[in-house]
Design a protein around this motif. Structure first.
Motif, short mmCIF file in Angstrom:
data_model
loop_
_atom_site.label_atom_id
_atom_site.label_comp_id
_atom_site.label_asym_id
_atom_site.label_seq_id
_atom_site.Cartn_x
_atom_site.Cartn_y
_atom_site.Cartn_z
N THR A 134 41.65 35.41 45.84
CA THR A 134 42.63 35.41 44.77
C THR A 134 42.22 36.33 43.63
OG1 THR A 134 41.52 33.49 43.79
CG2 THR A 134 43.38 33.07 45.27
N THR A 135 40.91 36.54 43.43
CA THR A 135 40.45 37.49 42.43
C THR A 135 39.19 38.17 42.95
OG1 THR A 135 38.82 36.22 41.19
CG2 THR A 135 41.12 35.76 40.71
N SER A 136 38.86 39.32 42.32
CA SER A 136 37.65 40.02 42.72
C SER A 136 36.41 39.40 42.10
CB SER A 136 37.73 41.50 42.33
OG SER A 136 37.64 41.63 40.95
N THR A 137 36.58 38.33 41.32
CA THR A 137 35.44 37.67 40.69
C THR A 137 35.02 36.43 41.47
OG1 THR A 137 36.95 36.47 39.23
CG2 THR A 137 36.01 38.51 38.40
N LYS A 138 35.40 36.33 42.72
CA LYS A 138 34.99 35.21 43.56
C LYS A 138 33.47 35.16 43.64
CE LYS A 138 35.65 33.23 48.14
NZ LYS A 138 36.30 33.41 49.45
N LYS A 139 32.88 33.98 43.49
CA LYS A 139 31.43 33.83 43.41
C LYS A 139 30.77 33.88 44.77
CE LYS A 139 32.04 33.25 39.04
NZ LYS A 139 31.87 34.37 38.15
N GLN A 140 29.51 34.27 44.75
CA GLN A 140 28.71 34.28 45.97
C GLN A 140 28.21 32.86 46.22
OE1 GLN A 140 28.11 37.00 47.77
NE2 GLN A 140 26.79 36.09 49.29
N THR A 141 28.53 32.28 47.38
CA THR A 141 28.17 30.89 47.63
C THR A 141 27.31 30.71 48.86
OG1 THR A 141 30.23 30.59 48.85
CG2 THR A 141 30.26 30.04 46.51
N ASP A 142 27.01 31.81 49.60
CA ASP A 142 26.20 31.64 50.79
C ASP A 142 24.72 31.52 50.43
OD1 ASP A 142 26.92 35.07 51.32
OD2 ASP A 142 25.04 34.29 50.54
N THR A 156 35.04 43.90 33.34
CA THR A 156 34.78 42.50 33.02
C THR A 156 33.82 42.37 31.85
OG1 THR A 156 35.12 41.90 35.35
CG2 THR A 156 33.98 40.30 33.97
N THR A 157 32.88 43.29 31.74
CA THR A 157 31.87 43.22 30.69
C THR A 157 32.11 44.19 29.54
OG1 THR A 157 30.50 44.77 31.95
CG2 THR A 157 30.08 42.42 32.27
N GLY A 158 33.14 45.04 29.64
CA GLY A 158 33.44 45.98 28.57
C GLY A 158 32.67 47.27 28.61
N VAL A 159 32.18 47.65 29.82
CA VAL A 159 31.40 48.89 29.95
C VAL A 159 32.18 49.91 30.78
CG1 VAL A 159 29.18 47.78 29.61
CG2 VAL A 159 30.13 47.90 31.92
N LEU A 174 47.44 39.69 39.14
CA LEU A 174 46.64 38.47 39.15
C LEU A 174 45.17 38.78 38.82
CD1 LEU A 174 46.75 35.42 39.66
CD2 LEU A 174 46.20 35.88 42.06
N TRP A 175 44.67 39.89 39.35
CA TRP A 175 43.30 40.29 39.06
C TRP A 175 43.12 40.59 37.58
CZ3 TRP A 175 41.37 44.86 37.07
CH2 TRP A 175 39.97 44.98 37.07
N ILE A 176 44.05 41.32 36.99
CA ILE A 176 43.98 41.65 35.56
C ILE A 176 43.93 40.37 34.73
CG2 ILE A 176 45.27 42.62 33.62
CD1 ILE A 176 46.26 44.80 35.52
N LYS A 177 44.76 39.41 35.10
CA LYS A 177 44.81 38.14 34.36
C LYS A 177 43.54 37.34 34.55
CE LYS A 177 47.42 33.80 34.06
NZ LYS A 177 48.57 33.03 34.58
N ASN A 178 43.13 37.14 35.78
CA ASN A 178 41.99 36.27 36.07
C ASN A 178 40.65 36.85 35.63
OD1 ASN A 178 43.72 34.40 37.16
ND2 ASN A 178 43.29 34.93 39.29
N SER A 179 40.53 38.17 35.69
CA SER A 179 39.27 38.81 35.28
C SER A 179 39.27 39.18 33.81
CB SER A 179 39.02 40.07 36.12
OG SER A 179 39.95 41.09 35.77
N ASN A 180 40.41 39.02 33.15
CA ASN A 180 40.58 39.46 31.76
C ASN A 180 40.17 40.92 31.62
OD1 ASN A 180 41.25 39.29 29.02
ND2 ASN A 180 39.16 38.71 28.45
#
Length: 524
Positions: A28-36, A111-114, A462-468
């Protein structure tokens, strides 16, 4: 071909060549966390592995192993045949500092402003990452690794370089910090594992005074086939040939690195990752989100672990951010939750459904472009369609740019070649990369592709919204002041107009910073 490279095939267990199966893994977003579990190194390998990045500037997939018939790249071709060759690697940005900043944080630069090119270069324009964000080399250091970067950093955040890397370095007021020549052999404890980066000039080799002297296999200009969006002009042809010749020089440099790894007894235990920061420096490529700007060559090679880095070709869609995550995982280091990439060698790895890339201000040229790359399609959103793709930039003084612009003004470019020079752009672009690999035929108005357009547009929104996505907000005044101070009258975007009123003596007053030299930093 060197004796070392000829011997590679005898030293490795060669698996059958095959393409990695493509499995759909919607996100749903490119900020999906690494869980493995990070698929850490083999338990039988008690010595921590070394990780070496060979980080190349300004090249696209034009190696011999990519099917380019005119280049002479035997070393890289052999390594590709003995390691894992990734054919669909998309970088987070089409310009060095934004992309490198993303790779160092494991997160999209937006995401971090860089995300704005050449930011945080002076005390006045300083910008620090959040305290809970550790850079990739810092994570390696915390795990007991010796870290080095031989060559440019070019990060858009402020940092103490000694927190990231060992070794001497120099500093420039615009181009950032850069490690002086170093490698793994400089670490005091030769048993300490290392995470190192060696920066190669790649496509920028042509700016070297000794470039012509380094060419052993000149490219026959009469055999050059340019992409269809470039004019068949002698200047353009020659520039493209010189770019291909730079690949030959890069290949020899890589051979030297491998020879030294072998001579120092490090090759067996070192994962080598060869890739580029972004595509070629040509117009419409670098700084833009077409394939020529964000698709790069990427080869992984590990002599000592052919069961992990298999002899194969993988065609699934991956992000450059996966390289950062994979480097940690192979070293057995926990991937932080904020990292957006995945371990490419995790047995449970699944192909991405899409990869986002972003372009924002590049020096004094203010723009905002976003792309969604799926397996078959590319969607591009131009947030400033009223601004030409060829608005003023640092490349205006190049002969390549001057000739191309003259041909456009004389009406000698066809509609495909002229498109990038037109005063405005289309707000949205959609391309079928299977049938249109050069991204020429915009399908936005084609009703047959309406569903694909909506799908890709929704992914981006959706990515723009979810990742701000921080590119949607105005840039800090301190950063814009630096650009106006350096570039002066060439900074024509309206965002600079108010600054000119507030600071009438600023424009061009800091131009000397651009022409400054790198100065070695004397450590206390």
């Amino acid at each position: 071909m060197t004796q070392f490279i000829r011997g590679l095939s005898a030293l490795l267990m060669i698996g059958a060549m095959c393409s990695c199966s493509k499995q759909s893994s919607p996100e749903t977003t490119s900020t999906k966390k690494q869980t493995d579990d990070n698929a850490p190194m083999l338990a039988s390998n008690l010595k921590k592995p070394n990780i070496l990045w060979i980080y190349v500037e300004d090249i696209s997939p034009h190696l011999g192993s990519d099917g380019e018939p005119l280049v002479h790249t035997p070393t890289l071709d052999e390594i590709a045949s003995q390691g894992t060759k990734f054919t669909n690697t998309i970088m987070p940005a089409p310009v060095c500092s934004a992309g490198r900043s993303a790779m160092m944080t494991g997160m999209m630069q937006t995401t971090t402003g860089v995300h704005n090119h050449h930011s945080a270069r002076t005390p006045e324009s300083a910008f620090y990452l959040p305290k809970d964000i550790k850079t990739l080399p810092e994570l390696f250091k915390d795990a007991g690794y010796y870290t080095f970067n031989s060559g440019k950093d070019d990060y858009n955040f402020s940092y103490n370089r000694e927190d990231l890397y060992e070794g001497d370095y120099a500093k420039h007021p615009l181009y950032g910090q850069s490690g002086l020549k170093t490698d793994w052999s400089d670490r005091p404890d030769k048993d300490q594992p290392f995470f190192g980066q060696i920066q190669l000039k790649g496509g920028k080799q042509i700016f070297s005074r000794t470039f012509k002297d380094k060419i052993k296999y000149p490219i026959d200009r009469s055999k050059i086939k340019l992409p269809p969006y470039y004019p068949n002009d002698p200047v353009v042809i020659n520039e493209w040939a010189r770019y291909l010749e730079s690949m030959e020089i890069t290949d020899r440099e890589v051979a030297s690195i491998f020879k030294k790894l072998e001579a120092d007894g490090e090759l067996e235990n070192t994962l080598v990752l060869f890739f580029a920061d972004h595509g070629t420096r040509f117009l419409r490529h670098k700084q833009f989100l077409y394939e020529g700007g964000i698709k790069v060559p990427f080869i992984a090679y590990w002599k000592g672990q052919p069961k992990i880095v298999k002899t194969t070709q993988r065609d699934e869609l991956i992000s450059g951010l996966d390289i950062s995550a994979t480097s940690l995982a192979i070293a057995g280091i926990q991937i932080p939750d904020y990292f957006e990439g995945k371990n490419l060698f995790d047995p449970q790895y699944k192909a991405k459904e899409f990869v986002i890339s972003a372009r924002d201000r590049c020096d004094f040229t203010i723009d905002r472009i976003r792309s969604v790359r799926t397996e078959r399609f590319k969607y591009i959103k131009n947030f400033y369609p009223e601004r030409s793709g060829m608005q003023p930039s640092y490349r205006d003084e190049w002969q390549l740019t001057k000739v191309s612009r003259e041909l456009y003004e004389q009406g000698k470019l066809n509609s495909v070649q002229a498109k990038h020079f037109r005063p405005t752009r289309e707000p949205e672009e959609l391309y079928d990369l299977v049938n249109d690999p050069h991204e020429i035929n915009n399908l936005v108005a084609n009703k047959e592709y309406a569903k694909e357009l909506i799908k890709h547009r929704n992914i981006l929104n959706l990515w723009i919204k979810n990742s701000n996505d921080l590119g949607q907000y105005p840039e800090r005044e301190e950063s814009l002041k630096l650009m106006l101070g350096i570039w002066g009258d060439t900074a024509i975007n309206p965002e600079f107009d108010e600054l000119r009123k507030q600071y009438p003596n600023l424009s061009g007053s800091q131009y000397s910073l651009k022409n400054a030299r790198f100065e070695k930093v004397e450590k206390l």
